[in-house]
Design a protein around this motif. Structure first.
Motif, PDB file in Angstrom:
ATOM      1  N   LYS A 128     -14.791  10.508  12.466  1.00 18.23           N
ATOM      2  CA  LYS A 128     -14.637   9.199  11.827  1.00 18.23           C
ATOM      3  C   LYS A 128     -14.940   8.076  12.812  1.00 18.23           C
ATOM      4  CE  LYS A 128     -11.039  10.857   8.653  1.00 18.23           C
ATOM      5  NZ  LYS A 128      -9.576  10.817   8.336  1.00 18.23           N
ATOM      6  N   ALA A 129     -14.427   8.186  14.027  1.00 19.36           N
ATOM      7  CA  ALA A 129     -14.677   7.156  15.040  1.00 19.36           C
ATOM      8  C   ALA A 129     -16.146   7.117  15.424  1.00 19.36           C
ATOM      9  CB  ALA A 129     -13.810   7.423  16.274  1.00 19.36           C
ATOM     10  N   SER A 130     -16.759   8.283  15.515  1.00 18.99           N
ATOM     11  CA  SER A 130     -18.181   8.361  15.830  1.00 18.99           C
ATOM     12  C   SER A 130     -19.009   7.645  14.773  1.00 18.99           C
ATOM     13  CB  SER A 130     -18.599   9.831  15.920  1.00 18.99           C
ATOM     14  OG  SER A 130     -20.005   9.976  15.971  1.00 18.99           O
ATOM     15  N   ALA A 131     -18.707   7.919  13.510  1.00 20.06           N
ATOM     16  CA  ALA A 131     -19.458   7.294  12.425  1.00 20.06           C
ATOM     17  C   ALA A 131     -19.255   5.781  12.411  1.00 20.06           C
ATOM     18  CB  ALA A 131     -19.040   7.899  11.093  1.00 20.06           C
ATOM     19  N   ALA A 132     -18.042   5.336  12.715  1.00 24.19           N
ATOM     20  CA  ALA A 132     -17.733   3.909  12.680  1.00 24.19           C
ATOM     21  C   ALA A 132     -18.441   3.132  13.782  1.00 24.19           C
ATOM     22  CB  ALA A 132     -16.226   3.699  12.788  1.00 24.19           C
ATOM     23  N   THR A 133     -18.721   3.784  14.897  1.00 24.64           N
ATOM     24  CA  THR A 133     -19.309   3.097  16.049  1.00 24.64           C
ATOM     25  C   THR A 133     -20.795   3.397  16.245  1.00 24.64           C
ATOM     26  OG1 THR A 133     -18.651   4.924  17.497  1.00 24.64           O
ATOM     27  CG2 THR A 133     -17.111   3.064  17.287  1.00 24.64           C
ATOM     28  N   GLY A 134     -21.307   4.420  15.563  1.00 23.45           N
ATOM     29  CA  GLY A 134     -22.699   4.823  15.760  1.00 23.45           C
ATOM     30  C   GLY A 134     -22.930   5.636  17.009  1.00 23.45           C
ATOM     31  N   VAL A 135     -21.844   6.013  17.693  1.00 24.28           N
ATOM     32  CA  VAL A 135     -21.952   6.827  18.902  1.00 24.28           C
ATOM     33  C   VAL A 135     -21.998   8.303  18.493  1.00 24.28           C
ATOM     34  CG1 VAL A 135     -20.738   7.562  20.994  1.00 24.28           C
ATOM     35  CG2 VAL A 135     -20.820   5.139  20.373  1.00 24.28           C
ATOM     36  N   PRO A 136     -23.040   9.035  18.843  1.00 24.40           N
ATOM     37  CA  PRO A 136     -23.156  10.430  18.388  1.00 24.40           C
ATOM     38  C   PRO A 136     -22.011  11.297  18.896  1.00 24.40           C
ATOM     39  CG  PRO A 136     -25.253   9.638  19.240  1.00 24.40           C
ATOM     40  CD  PRO A 136     -24.231   8.604  19.596  1.00 24.40           C
ATOM     41  N   PHE A 137     -21.610  12.233  18.050  1.00 23.69           N
ATOM     42  CA  PHE A 137     -20.568  13.205  18.370  1.00 23.69           C
ATOM     43  C   PHE A 137     -21.246  14.564  18.521  1.00 23.69           C
ATOM     44  CE2 PHE A 137     -16.567  15.457  16.451  1.00 23.69           C
ATOM     45  CZ  PHE A 137     -16.196  15.909  17.710  1.00 23.69           C
ATOM     46  N   VAL A 138     -21.013  15.208  19.657  1.00 28.79           N
ATOM     47  CA  VAL A 138     -21.556  16.550  19.888  1.00 28.79           C
ATOM     48  C   VAL A 138     -20.482  17.551  19.473  1.00 28.79           C
ATOM     49  CG1 VAL A 138     -22.645  18.123  21.525  1.00 28.79           C
ATOM     50  CG2 VAL A 138     -22.903  15.640  21.816  1.00 28.79           C
ATOM     51  N   PHE A 139     -20.676  18.205  18.327  1.00 27.42           N
ATOM     52  CA  PHE A 139     -19.701  19.177  17.836  1.00 27.42           C
ATOM     53  C   PHE A 139     -19.571  20.330  18.818  1.00 27.42           C
ATOM     54  CE2 PHE A 139     -21.203  18.150  13.224  1.00 27.42           C
ATOM     55  CZ  PHE A 139     -20.566  16.932  13.277  1.00 27.42           C
ATOM     56  N   SER A 140     -18.355  20.775  19.055  1.00 28.04           N
ATOM     57  CA  SER A 140     -18.107  21.890  19.971  1.00 28.04           C
ATOM     58  C   SER A 140     -18.080  23.217  19.232  1.00 28.04           C
ATOM     59  CB  SER A 140     -16.764  21.695  20.673  1.00 28.04           C
ATOM     60  OG  SER A 140     -16.394  22.840  21.414  1.00 28.04           O
ATOM     61  N   SER A 141     -18.565  24.259  19.889  1.00 24.38           N
ATOM     62  CA  SER A 141     -18.385  25.614  19.362  1.00 24.38           C
ATOM     63  C   SER A 141     -16.906  25.953  19.251  1.00 24.38           C
ATOM     64  CB  SER A 141     -19.067  26.650  20.269  1.00 24.38           C
ATOM     65  OG  SER A 141     -20.451  26.733  20.002  1.00 24.38           O
ATOM     66  N   GLN A 142     -16.087  25.370  20.110  1.00 22.48           N
ATOM     67  CA  GLN A 142     -14.651  25.651  20.126  1.00 22.48           C
ATOM     68  C   GLN A 142     -13.856  24.579  19.395  1.00 22.48           C
ATOM     69  OE1 GLN A 142     -16.163  28.705  21.606  1.00 22.48           O
ATOM     70  NE2 GLN A 142     -14.020  28.651  21.030  1.00 22.48           N
ATOM     71  N   ALA A 143     -14.423  24.086  18.318  1.00 20.75           N
ATOM     72  CA  ALA A 143     -13.801  23.010  17.563  1.00 20.75           C
ATOM     73  C   ALA A 143     -12.562  23.480  16.813  1.00 20.75           C
ATOM     74  CB  ALA A 143     -14.816  22.425  16.584  1.00 20.75           C
ATOM     75  N   SER A 144     -11.768  22.502  16.436  1.00 21.68           N
ATOM     76  CA  SER A 144     -10.593  22.758  15.605  1.00 21.68           C
ATOM     77  C   SER A 144     -10.875  22.493  14.134  1.00 21.68           C
ATOM     78  CB  SER A 144      -9.428  21.879  16.067  1.00 21.68           C
ATOM     79  OG  SER A 144      -9.056  22.195  17.398  1.00 21.68           O
ATOM     80  N   SER A 145     -12.058  21.963  13.836  1.00 23.41           N
ATOM     81  CA  SER A 145     -12.494  21.711  12.466  1.00 23.41           C
ATOM     82  C   SER A 145     -13.929  22.206  12.324  1.00 23.41           C
ATOM     83  CB  SER A 145     -12.445  20.216  12.133  1.00 23.41           C
ATOM     84  OG  SER A 145     -11.188  19.655  12.429  1.00 23.41           O
ATOM     85  N   PRO A 146     -14.281  22.808  11.200  1.00 22.06           N
ATOM     86  CA  PRO A 146     -15.651  23.294  11.010  1.00 22.06           C
ATOM     87  C   PRO A 146     -16.665  22.162  11.069  1.00 22.06           C
ATOM     88  CG  PRO A 146     -14.184  24.232   9.352  1.00 22.06           C
ATOM     89  CD  PRO A 146     -13.411  23.145  10.052  1.00 22.06           C
ATOM     90  N   MET A 147     -17.863  22.482  11.546  1.00 25.23           N
ATOM     91  CA  MET A 147     -18.895  21.458  11.692  1.00 25.23           C
ATOM     92  C   MET A 147     -19.243  20.807  10.347  1.00 25.23           C
ATOM     93  SD  MET A 147     -22.277  23.819  12.455  1.00 25.23           S
ATOM     94  CE  MET A 147     -21.511  25.155  13.387  1.00 25.23           C
ATOM     95  N   GLU A 148     -19.203  21.591   9.272  1.00 22.36           N
ATOM     96  CA  GLU A 148     -19.542  21.049   7.965  1.00 22.36           C
ATOM     97  C   GLU A 148     -18.557  19.966   7.528  1.00 22.36           C
ATOM     98  OE1 GLU A 148     -21.268  25.145   8.305  1.00 22.36           O
ATOM     99  OE2 GLU A 148     -19.288  24.273   8.686  1.00 22.36           O
ATOM    100  N   ALA A 149     -17.276  20.156   7.823  1.00 25.08           N
ATOM    101  CA  ALA A 149     -16.274  19.160   7.470  1.00 25.08           C
ATOM    102  C   ALA A 149     -16.491  17.866   8.250  1.00 25.08           C
ATOM    103  CB  ALA A 149     -14.874  19.711   7.728  1.00 25.08           C
ATOM    104  N   CYS A 150     -16.834  18.001   9.517  1.00 29.78           N
ATOM    105  CA  CYS A 150     -17.107  16.811  10.333  1.00 29.78           C
ATOM    106  C   CYS A 150     -18.364  16.095   9.851  1.00 29.78           C
ATOM    107  CB  CYS A 150     -17.256  17.209  11.795  1.00 29.78           C
ATOM    108  SG  CYS A 150     -15.724  17.757  12.569  1.00 29.78           S
ATOM    109  N   ALA A 151     -19.393  16.865   9.515  1.00 28.06           N
ATOM    110  CA  ALA A 151     -20.638  16.272   9.033  1.00 28.06           C
ATOM    111  C   ALA A 151     -20.398  15.493   7.745  1.00 28.06           C
ATOM    112  CB  ALA A 151     -21.680  17.364   8.815  1.00 28.06           C
TER     113      ALA A 151
END
Length: 417
Positions: A115-138
């Motif tokens: 959410k913060a990434s989208a609000a600022t336009g700063v890209p977020f590099v999703f981690s393989s060791q994430a706590s949320s699936p990449m699809e949910a973040c996308a």
């Protein structure tokens, strides 16, 4: 009004009403506040480094050795900090580094960062060791820019599945991390006997992956469903049950998932030939993260890699390793036209300026945004991003730089030279 002055003004005006920033604007206070908010295990995982943590200190010492040499009377009122990477023009040279187990800082974890990434336009590099699936973040980010960081599993089919999923959810680059084919010696975690993955934390990409889940249907890593024999194991079982509900997995499947993850997590025998194989798996730009030697940079470019990230994993992998900032100029020279990005030890906008002056095309921010997450969720991450970018803007203006093209080697001086 420029970005830096706008941010300053907002904080000062709020101060007139007695309101202090919810997220401290300097790193030392930010870290202390997050330490008070986080659990001991969570803080140890985020804050800790390898061994005696000499590499972490070396990263900071390297930044302190470089001083900024301003130019004056340039007639600057506004600065342009935009940068183009792989065909996408970004508003700033800042990205959010891939960091695993963000649930150690906040319950919304990667989703809050997205959410913060989208609000600022700063890209977020999703981690393989994430706590949320990449699809949910996308989904949260919509059209905002994102990349995917890949740890290469010993199960090639899972690796291919991760890459395909990253492509499908709009990631614009694949970042292959090279410096974590083995887990470093991390005393803060070891002294607590704490590895979050054993509690089912930081493995959401796996629990949501169809290939990984299909493996669980053919395995039984939990031969007995007898109750745990100790209170500690009972707590772990509880954690696994809670996590399993999010992914429609029962306790038995969650135990199997943890066992399979631990057994296949990373490839100690990863080689240059695997980089070539990754090139065949995707048309997305590929960056190699963890490059510290010029010869490795030349090899990477020769194999069709699109970019490099100079990093020592924030000092978390090898104690006594070269400071990432000290390695940056040689890698930039060896990489030729390929863009070189940077992370490790970045704490402020002035740090970003120094890395850019030494040749980095962009900079990845790590621990500071995690501490912002711990303090105020998505709003805390956004505050940290805006503070760093405000300081970068002011530093550029005070140093006489109207654009990133002006932030060059002549703008910094090493006290050791």
């Amino acid at each position: 009004m420029s970005l830096g002055r706008s941010r300053q003004t907002r904080l000062y005006v709020r101060g007139l009403g007695g309101e202090k920033p919810r997220v401290p604007t300097d790193f030392a206070r930010l870290e202390r506040a997050a330490h008070e908010k986080m659990t001991p295990r969570g803080y140890a995982y985020v804050a800790g480094g390898a061994g005696l943590e000499t590499t972490m200190r070396a990263n900071r010492a390297a930044f302190e050795r470089y001083t900024i040499v301003p130019r004056v009377l340039r007639g600057l009122d506004r600065r342009d900090s935009s940068v183009t990477l792989f065909g996408r023009t970004l508003p700033s040279p800042l990205l959010l580094a891939p960091i695993g187990v963000l649930e150690a800082a906040h319950s919304e974890a990667d989703l809050a960062v997205a959410k913060a990434s989208a609000a600022t336009g700063v890209p977020f590099v999703f981690s393989s060791q994430a706590s949320s699936p990449m699809e949910a973040c996308a989904k949260v980010m919509k059209d905002a820019p994102r990349w995917f960081q890949l740890y290469w599993s010993t199960d090639d089919d899972v690796t291919r599945s991760f890459v395909k999923r990253a492509e499908a959810c709009g990631c614009e680059a694949i970042v292959l991390t090279l410096d974590t084919t083995l887990l470093g010696w991390r005393p803060r975690d070891l002294n607590l006997g704490s590895l979050p993955f054993l509690r089912g934390q930081g493995i959401a990409q796996y629990l949501s992956d169809p290939v990984f889940r299909a493996r669980l249907d053919r395995e039984d890593a939990s031969p007995s469903e007898s109750p745990p024999r100790s209170p500690a194991l009972a707590l772990v079982a509880r954690d696994l049950v809670v996590k399993g509900r999010q992914f429609d997995l029962d306790l038995k499947k969650m135990r199997a998932a943890v066992a399979r993850f631990v057994g296949t997590y990373s490839r100690p025998d990863l080689s240059w030939d695997d980089v070539s194989r990754l090139r065949e798996m995707t048309r997305l730009p590929i960056l190699l993260k963890g490059v510290l030697h010029g010869d490795d940079a030349r090899e990477a470019v020769g194999r069709g890699v699109n970019g490099l990230i100079v990093s020592n994993h924030g000092g978390r992998q090898i104690d006594g390793e070269v400071a990432a900032l000290d390695a940056l100029p040689d890698v930039v020279e060896a990489a030729g036209a390929a863009p070189v990005l940077f992370d490790s030890g970045v704490r402020s906008g002035a740090d970003v300026f120094k890395a850019l002056a030494l040749g980095a095309r962009a900079v990845l921010l790590g621990r500071p945004y995690v501490y912002g997450l711990a303090l105020a969720g998505a709003d805390g991450v956004r505050d940290v991003i805006e503070n760093v970018l405000a300081e970068l803007d002011l530093t550029m203006g005070l140093a006489g730089c109207g654009s990133l093209a002006d932030v060059n080697r002549a703008m910094v001086r090493s006290s050791s030279s």
